[in-house]
Design a protein around this motif. Structure first.
Motif, PDB file in Angstrom:
ATOM      1  N   LEU A   1      42.700  40.539  39.510  1.00  0.00           N
ATOM      2  CA  LEU A   1      41.774  40.589  38.371  1.00  0.00           C
ATOM      3  C   LEU A   1      42.357  39.923  37.130  1.00  0.00           C
ATOM      4  O   LEU A   1      41.630  39.320  36.336  1.00  0.00           O
ATOM      5  CB  LEU A   1      41.414  42.041  38.045  1.00  0.00           C
ATOM      6  CG  LEU A   1      40.750  42.863  39.143  1.00  0.00           C
ATOM      7  CD1 LEU A   1      40.400  44.255  38.623  1.00  0.00           C
ATOM      8  CD2 LEU A   1      39.511  42.165  39.682  1.00  0.00           C
ATOM      9  N   SER A   2      43.683  40.012  36.986  1.00  0.00           N
ATOM     10  CA  SER A   2      44.336  39.477  35.781  1.00  0.00           C
ATOM     11  C   SER A   2      44.843  38.049  35.971  1.00  0.00           C
ATOM     12  O   SER A   2      45.601  37.551  35.142  1.00  0.00           O
ATOM     13  CB  SER A   2      45.488  40.389  35.372  1.00  0.00           C
ATOM     14  OG  SER A   2      46.451  40.493  36.398  1.00  0.00           O
ATOM     15  N   THR A   3      44.473  37.399  37.055  1.00  0.00           N
ATOM     16  CA  THR A   3      44.766  35.990  37.369  1.00  0.00           C
ATOM     17  C   THR A   3      46.225  35.739  37.753  1.00  0.00           C
ATOM     18  O   THR A   3      46.658  34.597  37.863  1.00  0.00           O
ATOM     19  CB  THR A   3      44.398  35.021  36.210  1.00  0.00           C
ATOM     20  OG1 THR A   3      45.363  35.104  35.153  1.00  0.00           O
ATOM     21  CG2 THR A   3      43.012  35.313  35.651  1.00  0.00           C
ATOM     22  N   ILE A   4      47.010  36.802  37.979  1.00  0.00           N
ATOM     23  CA  ILE A   4      48.394  36.623  38.425  1.00  0.00           C
ATOM     24  C   ILE A   4      48.420  36.111  39.857  1.00  0.00           C
ATOM     25  O   ILE A   4      49.306  35.342  40.253  1.00  0.00           O
ATOM     26  CB  ILE A   4      49.176  37.946  38.296  1.00  0.00           C
ATOM     27  CG1 ILE A   4      49.365  38.307  36.818  1.00  0.00           C
ATOM     28  CG2 ILE A   4      50.539  37.863  38.987  1.00  0.00           C
ATOM     29  CD1 ILE A   4      49.962  39.673  36.581  1.00  0.00           C
ATOM     30  N   ASP A   5      47.433  36.501  40.657  1.00  0.00           N
ATOM     31  CA  ASP A   5      47.348  36.092  42.061  1.00  0.00           C
ATOM     32  C   ASP A   5      45.902  35.720  42.364  1.00  0.00           C
ATOM     33  O   ASP A   5      45.000  35.961  41.549  1.00  0.00           O
ATOM     34  CB  ASP A   5      47.823  37.245  42.957  1.00  0.00           C
ATOM     35  CG  ASP A   5      48.189  36.795  44.366  1.00  0.00           C
ATOM     36  OD1 ASP A   5      48.061  35.575  44.664  1.00  0.00           O
ATOM     37  OD2 ASP A   5      48.605  37.648  45.167  1.00  0.00           O
ATOM     38  N   LYS A   6      45.683  35.119  43.537  1.00  0.00           N
ATOM     39  CA  LYS A   6      44.330  34.721  43.935  1.00  0.00           C
ATOM     40  C   LYS A   6      43.939  35.434  45.226  1.00  0.00           C
ATOM     41  O   LYS A   6      44.772  35.655  46.105  1.00  0.00           O
ATOM     42  CB  LYS A   6      44.249  33.206  44.138  1.00  0.00           C
ATOM     43  CG  LYS A   6      44.293  32.415  42.841  1.00  0.00           C
ATOM     44  CD  LYS A   6      43.895  30.963  43.068  1.00  0.00           C
ATOM     45  CE  LYS A   6      43.802  30.212  41.742  1.00  0.00           C
ATOM     46  NZ  LYS A   6      43.310  28.835  41.918  1.00  0.00           N
TER      47      LYS A   6
ATOM     48  N   ILE B   1      35.751  36.547  41.750  1.00  0.00           N
ATOM     49  CA  ILE B   1      36.079  37.388  40.601  1.00  0.00           C
ATOM     50  C   ILE B   1      35.576  36.652  39.367  1.00  0.00           C
ATOM     51  O   ILE B   1      36.107  35.602  39.007  1.00  0.00           O
ATOM     52  CB  ILE B   1      37.587  37.652  40.490  1.00  0.00           C
ATOM     53  CG1 ILE B   1      38.103  38.342  41.759  1.00  0.00           C
ATOM     54  CG2 ILE B   1      37.895  38.518  39.269  1.00  0.00           C
ATOM     55  CD1 ILE B   1      39.617  38.454  41.812  1.00  0.00           C
ATOM     56  N   LEU B   2      34.545  37.191  38.746  1.00  0.00           N
ATOM     57  CA  LEU B   2      33.952  36.547  37.584  1.00  0.00           C
ATOM     58  C   LEU B   2      34.375  37.281  36.312  1.00  0.00           C
ATOM     59  O   LEU B   2      34.103  38.478  36.162  1.00  0.00           O
ATOM     60  CB  LEU B   2      32.430  36.545  37.687  1.00  0.00           C
ATOM     61  CG  LEU B   2      31.815  35.521  38.650  1.00  0.00           C
ATOM     62  CD1 LEU B   2      31.928  36.001  40.101  1.00  0.00           C
ATOM     63  CD2 LEU B   2      30.362  35.249  38.314  1.00  0.00           C
ATOM     64  N   LEU B   3      35.070  36.577  35.442  1.00  0.00           N
ATOM     65  CA  LEU B   3      35.446  37.099  34.132  1.00  0.00           C
ATOM     66  C   LEU B   3      34.612  36.370  33.099  1.00  0.00           C
ATOM     67  O   LEU B   3      34.705  35.147  32.965  1.00  0.00           O
ATOM     68  CB  LEU B   3      36.941  36.880  33.875  1.00  0.00           C
ATOM     69  CG  LEU B   3      37.469  37.269  32.499  1.00  0.00           C
ATOM     70  CD1 LEU B   3      37.169  38.722  32.173  1.00  0.00           C
ATOM     71  CD2 LEU B   3      38.966  37.001  32.390  1.00  0.00           C
ATOM     72  N   GLU B   4      33.760  37.115  32.410  1.00  0.00           N
ATOM     73  CA  GLU B   4      32.804  36.519  31.460  1.00  0.00           C
ATOM     74  C   GLU B   4      32.025  35.378  32.115  1.00  0.00           C
ATOM     75  O   GLU B   4      31.893  34.285  31.559  1.00  0.00           O
ATOM     76  CB  GLU B   4      33.528  36.041  30.203  1.00  0.00           C
ATOM     77  CG  GLU B   4      34.170  37.175  29.422  1.00  0.00           C
ATOM     78  CD  GLU B   4      34.846  36.704  28.151  1.00  0.00           C
ATOM     79  OE1 GLU B   4      35.585  35.705  28.210  1.00  0.00           O
ATOM     80  OE2 GLU B   4      34.614  37.322  27.095  1.00  0.00           O
ATOM     81  N   SER B   5      31.559  35.649  33.335  1.00  0.00           N
ATOM     82  CA  SER B   5      30.717  34.732  34.132  1.00  0.00           C
ATOM     83  C   SER B   5      31.468  33.521  34.695  1.00  0.00           C
ATOM     84  O   SER B   5      30.847  32.669  35.333  1.00  0.00           O
ATOM     85  CB  SER B   5      29.500  34.249  33.311  1.00  0.00           C
ATOM     86  OG  SER B   5      28.721  35.351  32.886  1.00  0.00           O
TER      87      SER B   5
ATOM     88  N   ASP C   1      43.074  33.521  25.719  1.00  0.00           N
ATOM     89  CA  ASP C   1      41.912  33.904  24.917  1.00  0.00           C
ATOM     90  C   ASP C   1      41.293  35.239  25.321  1.00  0.00           C
ATOM     91  O   ASP C   1      40.734  35.941  24.476  1.00  0.00           O
ATOM     92  CB  ASP C   1      40.820  32.825  25.020  1.00  0.00           C
ATOM     93  CG  ASP C   1      41.234  31.507  24.401  1.00  0.00           C
ATOM     94  OD1 ASP C   1      42.179  31.511  23.590  1.00  0.00           O
ATOM     95  OD2 ASP C   1      40.620  30.480  24.750  1.00  0.00           O
ATOM     96  N   SER C   2      41.378  35.576  26.609  1.00  0.00           N
ATOM     97  CA  SER C   2      40.529  36.661  27.115  1.00  0.00           C
ATOM     98  C   SER C   2      41.253  37.843  27.740  1.00  0.00           C
ATOM     99  O   SER C   2      40.618  38.860  28.032  1.00  0.00           O
ATOM    100  CB  SER C   2      39.544  36.092  28.160  1.00  0.00           C
ATOM    101  OG  SER C   2      38.748  35.078  27.599  1.00  0.00           O
ATOM    102  N   ILE C   3      42.575  37.724  27.980  1.00  0.00           N
ATOM    103  CA  ILE C   3      43.278  38.762  28.735  1.00  0.00           C
ATOM    104  C   ILE C   3      44.468  39.308  27.950  1.00  0.00           C
ATOM    105  O   ILE C   3      45.245  38.557  27.369  1.00  0.00           O
ATOM    106  CB  ILE C   3      43.764  38.211  30.098  1.00  0.00           C
ATOM    107  CG1 ILE C   3      42.563  37.910  31.000  1.00  0.00           C
ATOM    108  CG2 ILE C   3      44.702  39.193  30.789  1.00  0.00           C
ATOM    109  CD1 ILE C   3      42.931  37.234  32.306  1.00  0.00           C
ATOM    110  N   GLY C   4      44.593  40.626  27.933  1.00  0.00           N
ATOM    111  CA  GLY C   4      45.782  41.299  27.420  1.00  0.00           C
ATOM    112  C   GLY C   4      46.415  42.087  28.552  1.00  0.00           C
ATOM    113  O   GLY C   4      45.703  42.562  29.446  1.00  0.00           O
ATOM    114  N   PHE C   5      47.748  42.236  28.531  1.00  0.00           N
ATOM    115  CA  PHE C   5      48.424  42.929  29.635  1.00  0.00           C
ATOM    116  C   PHE C   5      49.478  43.874  29.082  1.00  0.00           C
ATOM    117  O   PHE C   5      50.301  43.489  28.265  1.00  0.00           O
ATOM    118  CB  PHE C   5      49.084  41.915  30.579  1.00  0.00           C
ATOM    119  CG  PHE C   5      49.129  42.380  32.015  1.00  0.00           C
ATOM    120  CD1 PHE C   5      49.969  43.420  32.401  1.00  0.00           C
ATOM    121  CD2 PHE C   5      48.335  41.795  32.982  1.00  0.00           C
ATOM    122  CE1 PHE C   5      49.996  43.857  33.701  1.00  0.00           C
ATOM    123  CE2 PHE C   5      48.361  42.216  34.297  1.00  0.00           C
ATOM    124  CZ  PHE C   5      49.199  43.258  34.668  1.00  0.00           C
ATOM    125  N   ILE C   6      49.436  45.124  29.554  1.00  0.00           N
ATOM    126  CA  ILE C   6      50.448  46.117  29.195  1.00  0.00           C
ATOM    127  C   ILE C   6      51.274  46.406  30.444  1.00  0.00           C
ATOM    128  O   ILE C   6      50.748  46.917  31.439  1.00  0.00           O
ATOM    129  CB  ILE C   6      49.805  47.418  28.681  1.00  0.00           C
ATOM    130  CG1 ILE C   6      48.848  47.133  27.515  1.00  0.00           C
ATOM    131  CG2 ILE C   6      50.892  48.408  28.244  1.00  0.00           C
ATOM    132  CD1 ILE C   6      48.018  48.339  27.096  1.00  0.00           C
TER     133      ILE C   6
END
Length: 250
Positions: free
Chosen positions: A54-59, A65-69, A86-91
């Motif tokens: 989901l966080s684009t680290i892997d495919k 997987i649609l993030l903002e379409s 622009d769109s992802i934050g990670f903790i």
């Protein structure tokens, strides 16, 4: 409400032909703007794998997987880099603060990389630090901070750019109970007041009770979901009962 994430029939396999391990098996769900979601399940269920996809680290091996379409499985490297910025934050569980920077500079880093004006950066850092109870600690370096303060600093950094979605991988895993509740209360407040969209992987039912909805994974599939009512303690009890039925989370 606006859809932020749409996951359609996602599969993930590892290995080579004849020796493949299927980690995720047809995962589908939707995340709307302003939702605070927990993903739980036993060890090996695929929680971290799903978060990485989901966080684009892997495919994924298969699925959308649609993030903002935008289908992130089809984006090129440069487009993915821009999307992450622009769109992802990670903790992360281990804070990942830079030891040679004070807390203010650590929190400001995503804005500094985006070439924002220094005055604007300072104002935003002070505002988010205040939200996370860190305003008095901005000049301190990571080694001068407690684990809870470092993790709240990491959360502030993840939120400083107002990303579309924040991913949190076991954010309370290295914290004591007081520090955990402080962090989760801050995340809950940011979610409610600023409509931040948060997806958190956790093994801890108490942490999950701060969210609005819990998805439980087992054997690579979503077995069930449970939504929050009006009372967090009652929600916590239902999560505990559900996990007991499924055999726990470890």
């Amino acid at each position: 409400m606006k859809e932020i994430l749409k996951i359609r029939n996602v599969y993930k396999e590892y290995g080579i032909k004849g020796f493949k391990t299927q980690v995720l098996k047809g995962i589908s769900f939707t995340v709307e703007e302003g939702e605070f979601i927990a993903i739980m399940g036993p060890s090996g269920a695929g929680k971290t794998t799903l978060l990485n996809l989901l966080s684009t680290i892997d495919k994924p091996t298969k699925g959308e997987i649609l993030l903002e379409s935008k289908d992130i499985t089809k984006l090129k490297s440069r487009e993915l880099s821009q999307l992450r910025k622009d769109s992802i934050g990670f903790i992360f569980q281990d804070y990942s603060l830079l030891d040679n920077m004070n807390l203010m500079d650590n929190i400001a880093l995503p804005l500094a990389l985006g070439c924002k004006k220094s005055k604007e950066i300072e104002e935003k850092v002070i505002a988010i630090a205040d939200t996370f109870g860190l305003k008095e600690h901005l000049k301190k370096y990571p080694y001068e901070l407690s684990g809870g303060q470092k993790q709240r600093g990491a959360a502030a950094r993840a939120l400083i750019t107002n990303p579309s979605v924040i991913f949190a991988d076991e954010p309370t895993g290295a914290l004591d109970s007081k520090s955990s509740s402080d962090l989760l209360e801050c995340l809950r407040r940011v979610n409610e007041e600023k409509k931040a969209t948060i997806i958190m992987v956790t093994h801890d039912a108490l942490s999950a009770s701060y969210t609005q909805k819990v998805y439980v994974l087992s054997d690579g599939e979503i077995k069930c979901q449970v939504g929050k009512g009006n009372d967090r303690k009652e929600f916590y009890g239902r999560i505990i009962d559900l996990l007991a039925t499924l055999g726990g989370t470890r």
